[in-house]
Design an enzyme around this catalytic site. Structure first.
Site, PDB file in Angstrom:
ATOM      1  N   CYS A 139      -8.355  15.775 -12.256  1.00 24.09           N
ATOM      2  CA  CYS A 139      -7.648  15.034 -13.824  1.00 24.09           C
ATOM      3  C   CYS A 139      -8.096  15.194 -14.908  1.00 24.09           C
ATOM      4  CB  CYS A 139      -8.308  13.500 -12.824  1.00 24.09           C
ATOM      5  SG  CYS A 139      -7.713  12.371 -13.583  1.00 24.09           S
ATOM      6  N   HIS A 140      -9.099  14.661 -15.685  1.00 21.99           N
ATOM      7  CA  HIS A 140      -9.127  14.685 -16.676  1.00 21.99           C
ATOM      8  C   HIS A 140     -10.709  15.825 -16.527  1.00 21.99           C
ATOM      9  CE1 HIS A 140      -7.318  10.586 -17.523  1.00 21.99           C
ATOM     10  NE2 HIS A 140      -7.027  11.648 -18.252  1.00 21.99           N
ATOM     11  N   GLU A 171      -1.050   8.703 -19.129  1.00 28.27           N
ATOM     12  CA  GLU A 171      -1.947   7.981 -20.006  1.00 28.27           C
ATOM     13  C   GLU A 171      -1.449   6.813 -21.055  1.00 28.27           C
ATOM     14  OE1 GLU A 171      -4.700   9.280 -20.043  1.00 28.27           O
ATOM     15  OE2 GLU A 171      -5.019  11.342 -20.280  1.00 28.27           O
TER      16      GLU A 171
END
Length: 239
Positions: A139-140, A171
């Protein structure tokens, strides 16, 4: 000589308002819990580390659509192995990188805030990569990659590699892109490009999706945490 059968899961130390009514992002719980479960089931010892030796749970990740059943029980039980280890999280100075064969960057939007400057975590991952270990992120978590340097090239370990991570479309769908911009942080797609990597998208922003390129294993979103860890174990077992 193969790396040790131990995994080090990195956790964001950051937290910041992101959701309605100022509720905060932090560690997305299942992005640490699901990899933890995979590694333990595969016979790995597992430790947690964050840049400051602290963590803050992400608000959204505690809501019932994301945390339920056995996951919720484990999270709420401070005596569970997972929660106990997380609550006694290590700092980089506590970690001997030689002891681990997999570095896994868990995430939450807060990772965008501290991972780019997390010199302690980056140094551990850089040394592990040099020694032949697997470096993985979901993910991030990929926000950490530009600062993880391949000591043989002086460039990011993802330079010339193909990686995935949370999509900019995701996002926008979550309505948080403007907040990320206000943090003066790039999206995962932009940070990957800046590090010299080629970004590949999942079939849709929320589909489980992982990609392996050499000893770099990346996953796209919370739903990918389990499969990303499984892929990391597969690569490790081939070493």
């Amino acid at each position: 000589m193969s790396p040790p059968r131990r995994a080090l899961i990195a956790v964001t130390s950051a937290h910041a308002p992101l959701y309605p009514e100022g509720k905060e992002t932090g560690l997305f719980i299942t992005e640490a819990l699901h990899p933890y479960n995979v590694f333990r089931q595969a016979g790995f010892e597992v430790d947690f580390v964050s840049e400051t030796g602290s963590y803050h749970p992400d608000w959204l990740s505690q809501q019932k659509e994301w945390l339920h059943g056995d996951d919720l029980l484990v999270w709420e039980d401070h005596n569970s192995e997972f929660r106990s280890k997380l609550d006694h999280i290590l700092k980089p100075a506590d970690v001997n990188y030689d002891n681990y064969g997999i570095f896994f960057a868990s995430a939450g939007h807060a990772s965008l805030i501290d991972y780019p400057d997390a010199k302690g975590l980056q140094a551990i991952a850089s040394k592990m990569y040099t020694d032949g270990s697997i470096i993985s992120a979901v993910c991030h978590g990929g926000a950490i990659f530009p600062g993880i340097i391949d000591l043989s090239t002086g460039k990011s370990i993802i330079a010339g590699k193909v990686v995935t991570g949370f999509t900019t479309q995701g996002e926008e769908e979550e309505g948080v892109l403007d907040t990320i911009i206000s943090w003066k942080r790039p999206t995962i797609e932009k940070s990957a490009a800046a590090a010299g990597a080629t970004y590949v998208s999942p079939p849709d922003p929320w589909a489980a999706f992982a990609h392996t390129d050499g000893r770099i294993v990346t996953g796209a979103n919370p739903a990918s945490a389990h499969v990303t860890a499984e892929e990391a174990v597969k690569v490790f077992d081939k070493l």
